[in-house]
Design an enzyme around this catalytic site. Structure first.
Site, PDB file in Angstrom:
ATOM      1  CG  HIS A  80      -0.345   0.084   2.510  1.00 28.83           C
ATOM      2  ND1 HIS A  80       0.437   1.179   2.874  1.00 28.83           N
ATOM      3  CD2 HIS A  80      -0.081  -0.883   3.224  1.00 28.83           C
ATOM      4  CE1 HIS A  80       0.864   0.980   4.195  1.00 28.83           C
ATOM      5  NE2 HIS A  80       0.739  -0.192   4.590  1.00 28.83           N
ATOM      6  NE  ARG A 102       1.372   2.017   8.058  1.00 27.19           N
ATOM      7  CZ  ARG A 102       2.363   2.313   9.034  1.00 27.19           C
ATOM      8  NH1 ARG A 102       2.184   3.406   9.720  1.00 27.19           N
ATOM      9  NH2 ARG A 102       3.199   1.384   9.483  1.00 27.19           N
ATOM     10  CG  HIS A 109      -1.214  -4.728   5.922  1.00 27.06           C
ATOM     11  ND1 HIS A 109      -1.616  -3.606   6.303  1.00 27.06           N
ATOM     12  CD2 HIS A 109      -2.533  -5.521   5.877  1.00 27.06           C
ATOM     13  CE1 HIS A 109      -2.906  -3.450   6.556  1.00 27.06           C
ATOM     14  NE2 HIS A 109      -3.533  -4.499   6.255  1.00 27.06           N
TER      15      HIS A 109
END
Length: 438
Positions: free
Chosen positions: A66, A69, A330
């Site tokens: 991903h 973040r 993840h």
């Protein structure tokens, strides 16, 4: 020679991509006002940077992490505690700390950063540019994602980038969001007895951090920073830089050599957490590997580990007739998948007290933000009407993996040899999965 390509990409968030042309242009290095060498020491918090130029087909399949973040809630609390210690000091003896006089902590937690959203959109656009020949209006990518909000948002942004690059001719969408509370192959939540790499990485922390901690405490008398605080302050360099899209003043507190030591901390932690140094590390990737084998062979999933058998037995939630699959996950799950496959093997376990400069296990090359593993299945025929041969090629961040475990030549194995090489996954982890609960 004729080629027919089937591709899979897993992002962490995980996604799949394919190229329609033969360009070998590398994706640009993010412009954060810092040298590439520094960015590559940020371990799993590094922005995506290709390790090599993508070599065009023969083969294609990919895995990716991903986008960038915010810190997780618990980690952010630790980072703030270290900053609070420095901001409690009345006078700094190091001018590099002066920025803290006006620094305001306004961090969010867990969510995808705008930088990460842009990474995911760009990855989707690049996926279409690379693999558009594999899709059409009636043959769109099948896209799965783990259920964390930042992972779902990464998948959605990737999909928007893919559709946008097609000039809206391909109506792709996120097909399946898998909750992370049950059986799932896109998270590492199904092995409660697995240890972590904290004990081993703490041994390295006790070696590399004390001189840095002493220097920081001398520059901020009364801060009483610990070695953990030092590591947390170093971690703010990548996070704050990605938040601001520019070099953070936290970066100037440390040298390049110190960041290389910081990177090794993460290498050790992942190796002994979900990698080969953890007895139950590789088994956490077995379910996904068996799903990959099913897609490569067009056969139903054979697995009794992490897979959701209800989802994987339905053509609606686990189709086997697509030419393009994208999964979002993840970093820890991806490390387990790499280990189950047999990638990034070391001749001996990483030494928690001394880095090996020749090691292959380097987290910033494996699972930076928006990292990707590509698995390509290609049918080749040298001269018609000779029979077709099917091969598999695997790339991580566009670097071809040698696939020695299946007799790889030039990074390619026959499909049959690749399937045979995955005996650990096909045997449900040789009893290791049961150890997760025993």
């Amino acid at each position: 020679m004729l080629f027919s390509i089937l591709s899979f990409i897993l992002y962490a968030c995980v996604h799949c991509l394919h190229r329609r042309n033969t360009t070998t242009q590398k994706e640009p290095i993010p412009d954060l006002g810092l040298p590439e060498g520094v960015l590559r020491t940020w371990a799993q918090y590094a922005p995506y940077m290709p390790v090599a130029r993508y070599p065009p087909p023969p083969l294609g399949c990919a895995l990716q992490r991903h986008g960038a973040r915010w810190p997780t809630k618990s980690a952010g609390e630790d980072y703030k505690a270290a900053v609070d210690k420095l901001q409690s000091v009345e006078e700094y003896h190091d001018e590099n700390l002066d920025f803290l006089k006006d620094f305001k902590w306004d961090f969010d937690s867990d969510a995808l950063l705008p930088f990460g959203a842009d990474q995911s959109y760009a990855a989707g656009s690049a996926a279409f540019d690379r693999y558009s020949h594999l899709v059409g209006k009636e043959n769109v990518p099948f896209i799965r994602t783990a259920g964390s909000t930042r992972v779902v948002d990464s998948a959605s942004n990737w999909t928007a980038g893919f559709v946008g690059a097609s000039d809206n001719t391909i109506k792709a969408e996120v097909n399946l969001v898998i909750p992370e509370s049950g059986n799932i192959t896109l998270d590492d939540s199904m092995c409660p007895n697995a240890g972590d790499g904290d004990a081993e990485s703490d041994k390295w922390l006790a070696i590399y951090a004390p001189p840095i901690t002493a220097r920081l405490n001398a520059g901020a008398p009364g801060a009483n920073l610990t070695d953990d605080d030092t590591h947390n302050l170093m971690t703010l360099c990548p996070f704050h830089s990605l938040i601001e899209r520019a070099a953070s003043p936290f970066c100037a507190l440390f040298t390049n050599e110190e960041f290389e030591a910081y990177e090794y901390f993460a290498d050790i932690n992942k190796f002994y957490g979900n990698g080969y140094g953890q007895e139950l590390g590789p088994v956490q990737g077995v379910g996904y590997v068996n799903e990959l084998l099913a897609r490569l062979t067009g056969q139903p999933v054979q697995d009794h580990t992490q897979t959701n058998r209800t989802l994987d037995s339905s053509p609606d939630t686990f189709p086997l007739d697509r030419s393009f699959y994208a999964d979002f996950s993840h970093d820890n799950a991806m490390v387990g998948i790499y280990s189950a496959l047999g990638l990034f093997q070391e001749p001996s376990p990483l030494d928690p007290k001394a880095p090996d400069a020749s090691r292959k296990w380097i987290v910033s090359d494996m699972v930076p933000f928006s990292a990707r593993m590509i698995v390509e299945k290609v049918e080749c025929v040298q001269h018609l009407p000779a029979p077709r041969k099917i091969f598999v090629r695997l790339l991580v961040d566009d670097a071809i993996q040698p696939l020695k475990f299946c007799g790889g030549s030039n990074g390619m194995c026959t499909l049959s040899a690749f399937v045979l090489s995955q005996g650990y996954a096909r045997s449900d982890g040789d009893g290791d999965f049961e150890k997760c609960f025993a």
